[in-house]
Design a protein around this motif. Structure first.
Motif, short mmCIF file in Angstrom:
data_model
loop_
_atom_site.label_atom_id
_atom_site.label_comp_id
_atom_site.label_asym_id
_atom_site.label_seq_id
_atom_site.Cartn_x
_atom_site.Cartn_y
_atom_site.Cartn_z
N GLY A 1 5.01 -10.63 -4.28
CA GLY A 1 5.53 -9.50 -5.03
C GLY A 1 4.43 -8.56 -5.51
N GLN A 2 3.26 -9.09 -5.75
CA GLN A 2 2.15 -8.29 -6.26
C GLN A 2 1.70 -7.23 -5.26
N LEU A 3 1.85 -7.54 -3.98
CA LEU A 3 1.41 -6.60 -2.93
C LEU A 3 2.06 -5.22 -3.12
N ALA A 4 3.33 -5.21 -3.54
CA ALA A 4 4.03 -3.94 -3.74
C ALA A 4 3.30 -3.07 -4.77
N PHE A 5 2.84 -3.71 -5.83
CA PHE A 5 2.13 -2.96 -6.88
C PHE A 5 0.75 -2.51 -6.38
N ASP A 6 0.10 -3.35 -5.60
CA ASP A 6 -1.20 -2.98 -5.04
C ASP A 6 -1.06 -1.76 -4.15
N ALA B 1 -0.66 1.33 -6.19
CA ALA B 1 -1.91 1.73 -6.84
C ALA B 1 -2.91 2.31 -5.84
N ASP B 2 -2.97 1.72 -4.65
CA ASP B 2 -4.03 2.10 -3.70
C ASP B 2 -3.59 3.05 -2.60
N GLY B 3 -2.26 3.16 -2.39
CA GLY B 3 -1.77 3.94 -1.25
C GLY B 3 -1.68 3.05 -0.02
N PHE B 4 -0.96 3.54 1.01
CA PHE B 4 -0.69 2.71 2.18
C PHE B 4 -1.91 2.47 3.07
N GLU B 5 -2.73 3.50 3.18
CA GLU B 5 -3.85 3.50 4.14
C GLU B 5 -4.56 2.16 4.24
N LYS B 6 -4.92 1.65 3.06
CA LYS B 6 -5.71 0.43 2.97
C LYS B 6 -4.98 -0.79 3.57
N TYR B 7 -3.66 -0.73 3.56
CA TYR B 7 -2.89 -1.92 3.95
C TYR B 7 -2.33 -1.83 5.36
N ILE B 8 -2.50 -0.69 5.95
CA ILE B 8 -1.95 -0.51 7.30
C ILE B 8 -3.06 -0.67 8.32
N GLU B 9 -3.02 -1.80 8.98
CA GLU B 9 -3.96 -2.00 10.09
C GLU B 9 -3.16 -1.78 11.34
N GLU B 10 -3.56 -0.80 12.11
CA GLU B 10 -2.80 -0.52 13.33
C GLU B 10 -2.87 -1.69 14.30
N VAL B 11 -1.69 -2.04 14.80
CA VAL B 11 -1.67 -3.16 15.77
C VAL B 11 -1.22 -2.65 17.15
N LEU C 1 10.77 -3.95 0.94
CA LEU C 1 10.30 -3.36 2.19
C LEU C 1 9.73 -1.98 1.87
N MET C 2 8.44 -1.81 2.21
CA MET C 2 7.79 -0.53 1.92
C MET C 2 7.21 0.03 3.23
N GLY C 3 6.75 1.24 3.16
CA GLY C 3 6.13 1.84 4.33
C GLY C 3 6.22 3.35 4.26
N PRO C 4 5.33 4.02 4.97
CA PRO C 4 5.33 5.49 4.93
C PRO C 4 6.64 6.08 5.44
N ASN C 5 6.89 7.32 5.13
CA ASN C 5 8.07 8.02 5.63
C ASN C 5 8.09 7.94 7.16
#
Ligand SMILES: Nc1ncnc2c1ncn2[C@@H]1O[C@H](COP(=O)(O)OP(=O)(O)OP(=O)(O)O)[C@@H](O)[C@H]1O
Ligand SMILES: [Mg+2]
Length: 248
Positions: free
Chosen positions: A230-235, A238-248, A35-39
């Motif tokens: 599992g690969q998503l965690a590494f992505d 590498a890329d930072g959260f911004e790219k993966y956070i689509e506001e819903v 489980l990941m995510g910004p502070n």
């Protein structure tokens, strides 16, 4: 029924603030999830809510453990079912030694007080796996422990209590090389000897490498906004959260 934990539309508040806003999370038996995510996303809130911390109020949805609705259950009962949470900041408990703490926790879980001789034997075996000096068993829980030592005590709990579901809330910073090794080794041992289900909150690359996770969930602003393997965690690392956070 192969799901161990399932949250359905879980909404949670504390002090009238909505912290989780409809979380659907499913963990299959024996799986490892990250489980990941910004502070401030609500990761620790989710962990504490699954554990049954009274601080967090479930205002909607439900929590299923092995098919049973545990939403209203006390933390004690959940611990008996085999749910374990390691805190991001472990508490210091003066007046109770690490050994006594574990013996009590085991009694709570099983309803039986293990013989001291047997307990000491099991404890020494688990401590040796973690390369922990036996003298720590007689010290008050976490009192004066360094960050790495607290980590060891926490992983020791995992190995001794053998929970069916382990939620590990790791600190992002402050884990030295030794502590990272302890966490990785402890998890490996837990998976091998207990075969339990693991939800780990971490952004630590080294831990992620050792984990070999089945799934990654990204929490943002109280919602799971992205899921992957599992690969998503590494992505994300590498890329930072911004790219993966689509506001819903
Ligand atoms: N008991 C509480 N009462 C009020 N607000 C709270 C409480 N606990 C947490 N919060 C708030 O809920 C939000 C989510 O907190 P949480 O600790 O779950 O985030 P997190 O994702 O674990 O963050 P971090 O990566 O910093 O550990 C934060 O804004 C926090 O201030
Ligand atoms: Mg947290």
């Amino acid at each position: 029924m192969s799901d161990l934990l399932k949250t359905e539309g879980l909404t949670v508040s504390a002090e009238d603030k909505e912290l989780l806003r409809g979380v659907d999370l499913t963990l299959g038996k024996g799986e490892t999830h990250v489980l990941m995510g910004p502070n401030g996303a609500g990761k620790s809130t989710l962990g504490c809510t699954v554990m049954g911390s009274p601080e967090y109020k479930v205002t909607g949805g439900r929590i299923l453990f092995d098919g049973e609705d545990i939403t209203e259950e006390s933390a004690d009962k959940r611990a008996k079912r085999g749910i374990f949470l390691s805190f991001q900041d472990p508490v210091e408990i003066p007046g109770i030694t690490l050994s006594e703490f574990l013996r009590n926790a085991l009694e709570q879980q099983t309803g039986q007080r293990i013989k001291l001789f047997e307990h000491k034997k099991n404890l020494a075996a688990a401590m040796s796996v973690l390369g922990m000096d036996e003298s720590y068993a007689g010290r008050d829980l976490n009192v004066g422990f360094s960050g790495g030592e607290k980590k060891k005590a926490e992983i020791l709990q995992l190995l001794m209590l053998k929970p069916r579901l382990a939620i590990l809330d790791e600190t992002d910073s402050g884990l030295d090389v030794d502590a990272v090794k302890v966490v990785s080794k402890g998890i490996e041992e837990y998976k091998k000897s207990v075969g339990g289900t693991l939800l780990i909150i971490t952004h630590n690359a080294k831990i992620l490498e050792e984990l070999n996770a089945d799934k990654t969930h990204i929490l943002s602003n109280g919602r799971i906004v992205r899921e992957g393997d599992g690969q998503l965690a590494f992505d994300v690392l590498a890329d930072g959260f911004e790219k993966y956070i689509e506001e819903v």
